[in-house]
Design an enzyme around this catalytic site. Structure first.
Site, PDB file in Angstrom:
ATOM      1  N   HIS A 135       0.840  -1.206   0.000  1.00 23.35           N
ATOM      2  CA  HIS A 135       0.000   0.000   0.000  1.00 23.35           C
ATOM      3  C   HIS A 135       0.869   1.249   0.000  1.00 23.35           C
ATOM      4  CE1 HIS A 135      -3.915  -1.924   1.768  1.00 23.35           C
ATOM      5  NE2 HIS A 135      -3.537  -2.468   0.634  1.00 23.35           N
ATOM      6  N   TYR A 154      -8.995   4.916   8.058  1.00 22.75           N
ATOM      7  CA  TYR A 154      -9.101   5.242   9.487  1.00 22.75           C
ATOM      8  C   TYR A 154     -10.144   6.351   9.579  1.00 22.75           C
ATOM      9  CZ  TYR A 154      -4.739   2.751  10.629  1.00 22.75           C
ATOM     10  OH  TYR A 154      -3.779   1.792  10.832  1.00 22.75           O
ATOM     11  N   TYR A 187       4.237   6.206  10.692  1.00 24.46           N
ATOM     12  CA  TYR A 187       3.399   5.053  10.333  1.00 24.46           C
ATOM     13  C   TYR A 187       4.170   4.078   9.447  1.00 24.46           C
ATOM     14  CZ  TYR A 187      -0.891   2.508   9.181  1.00 24.46           C
ATOM     15  OH  TYR A 187      -1.856   1.540   9.049  1.00 24.46           O
TER      16      TYR A 187
HETATM   17  C1  PHB Z   1      -5.222  -4.966  10.839  1.00 30.86           C
HETATM   18  O1  PHB Z   1      -5.260  -5.153   9.608  1.00 30.86           O
HETATM   19  O2  PHB Z   1      -5.529  -5.871  11.644  1.00 30.86           O
HETATM   20  C2  PHB Z   1      -4.832  -3.651  11.378  1.00 30.86           C
HETATM   21  C3  PHB Z   1      -4.353  -2.683  10.505  1.00 30.86           C
HETATM   22  C4  PHB Z   1      -4.001  -1.437  11.004  1.00 30.86           C
HETATM   23  C5  PHB Z   1      -4.136  -1.179  12.350  1.00 30.86           C
HETATM   24  C6  PHB Z   1      -4.598  -2.153  13.218  1.00 30.86           C
HETATM   25  C7  PHB Z   1      -4.958  -3.397  12.730  1.00 30.86           C
HETATM   26  O3  PHB Z   1      -3.820   0.060  12.814  1.00 30.86           O
END
Ligand code: PHB
Ligand code: RFL
Length: 390
Positions: free
Chosen positions: A72, A201, A383
């Site tokens: 990604h 998000y 991130y």
């Molecule tokens: C997940 O895909 O389980 C996942 C991805 C990002 C996050 C937390 C969990 O911040």
């Protein structure tokens, strides 16, 4: 039985550590309290940062990840009426990867089988002895009821947040920091194609939601719920209804596709750090030493970063050079605190507390992060991941 490094826990930290040590000719034995099937089926993390993937590639563990995982460029931040893409490649030149912890654990397991790694599953009553001496040992009962003792030069405590390693360190010899958040996540796995190409998000006045994925046909979704929430209180229909509302179904023609839910669980949110990450001959790594809330997707990545440092330190130690072992805790904690801050920052930016003042601050912060290159780059840098040696 005698080995150089006794590793407690066959999660990502323990398995990766045994792999890294074996590559440098250091022998280890792994002791795990669960069955192999249980460990490999445990649904948890899904997002790997660039430095984790680089390291997996370097040590020959990246093949299936690149074939079956998704690369990604970034993430979407959403709030009512707004959806913004934060492009990590443009901002910091790094990708992130979606690859389930279940798959990664299977890859680790296969690599350990090929190397002939000695692993004890379904161990009970695991305890550590003599960690302040030069010959510590790990003692446990195997599934046949035999008590087994592994004498080692060093012990690596990779046994997660509830294992015995952390407990073996006297409280007078360590310091801990802890924060509980007043919400949990309800996580679901669903047999439906993801409705998005990259993770969303989402902030909404009624709470946070996250749309992630595991494959072309499996979606992973999370909802902010109350701290005491129970899975039984949430019907599948209700989960989809709330997800659709919070993720902005219908906005700008976007639609959240629902499908059969195959797994549901509630995850409490907390931050925890213990320092130092070493007590004499015992070294802690991963969740055994620190916990982050999952909003920044850092837990698994931190566990891998810890053992990258720890393996170098233990290899040097077995050759008589103790400098890296002496520096391990301080070096690891630098990244741990960075990720602890970032996870707290993402969590408090996106979860609603019911306080209208905080809600306005969050919307202002989201507006800034998505409209300022400096704001977006700060998020992207944290991130997508700092270099392993950070
Ligand atoms: C997940 O895909 O389980 C996942 C991805 C990002 C996050 C937390 C969990 O911040
Ligand atoms: P683990 O994976 O907990 O492994 C510890 C192992 O030790 C064993 N153990 C014992 N063995 C022997 N004797 C005993 N007495 C023992 N007690 C325990 C356990 O059975 C286990 O096998 O710790 P490790 O290796 O440090 O790895 C940490 C990661 O698993 C964890 O940080 C991540 O899963 C956190 N996390 C995420 N991290 C990310 O980087 N990206 C993500 O997207 C992400 N999403 C998540 C997550 C964690 C979640 N949950 C449920 C905690 C999403 C969720 C929902």
């Amino acid at each position: 039985m005698r080995t150089q490094v006794a590793i407690i826990g066959a999660g990502p930290a323990g398995l990766m550590l045994s792999h890294l040590l074996a590559r440098e000719g250091v022998e280890s034995v792994v002791v795990e309290c669960r069955s192999r099937a249980y460990v490999e089926a445990r649904i948890r993390a899904g997002l790997l940062e660039a430095s984790t993937v680089d390291l997996l590639d370097e040590v020959g563990l990246g093949r299936r990840l690149h074939a079956e995982g998704f690369a990604h460029r970034g993430i979407y931040l959403h709030w009512p009426g707004e959806r913004h893409h934060i492009d990590f490649v443009d901002l910091v030149g790094k990708m992130v990867y979606i690859y389930g912890q279940t798959e990664l654990t299977r890859d680790f397991g296969r690599a350990r089988d090929e190397d002939g790694q000695l692993l004890f599953y379904e161990a009970t009553g695991t305890r550590l002895e003599g960690i302040e001496s030069d010959s510590p040992s790990v003692v446990f009962t195997d599934p046949a009821g035999r008590e087994t003792r592994i004498e080692a030069d060093l012990i690596a405590g990779c046994d997660g947040s509830f294992g015995p390693s952390r407990e073996s360190i006297p409280s007078s010899a360590c310091q801990t920091w802890e924060k509980h958040y007043p919400y949990s996540w309800l996580g679901v796995l669903a047999n439906v194609a993801p409705s998005t190409d990259e993770l969303i998000y989402s902030w909404s006045p009624e709470g946070f939601a996250l749309h992630s994925m595991r494959s072309e046909s499996v979606s992973r979704l999370y909802l902010q719920v109350g701290p005491q929430a129970k899975v039984e209180e949430w019907s599948d229909d209700q989960i989809w209804e709330v997800l659709a509302r919070r993720l902005g179904d219908g906005e700008g023609g976007w639609h959240l596709e629902a499908g059969p839910i195959t797994e549901k669980s509630v995850l409490p949110m907390r931050s925890f750090v213990m320092a130092p990450m070493r007590h004499h001959r015992l070294f802690l790594a991963g969740d055994a030493a620190h916990i982050v809330p999952p909003t920044g997707a850092k837990g698994l990545n931190l566990a891998i970063a810890d053992v990258a440092l720890l393996s170098e330190a233990l290899v040097a130690f077995t050759k008589g050079d103790t400098l890296l072992a002496d520096e391990y805790s301080e070096r690891a904690l630098r990244r741990v605190w960075r990720c602890t801050h970032f996870s707290w920052w993402m969590t408090t930016m996106l979860h609603t507390s019911g306080d209208p003042f905080e809600a306005e601050l969050q919307r202002s912060q989201l507006g800034w992060v998505t409209s300022s290159v400096a704001g977006a780059a700060g998020l992207a840098e944290n991130y997508a991941g700092l270099p392993i040696g950070y």
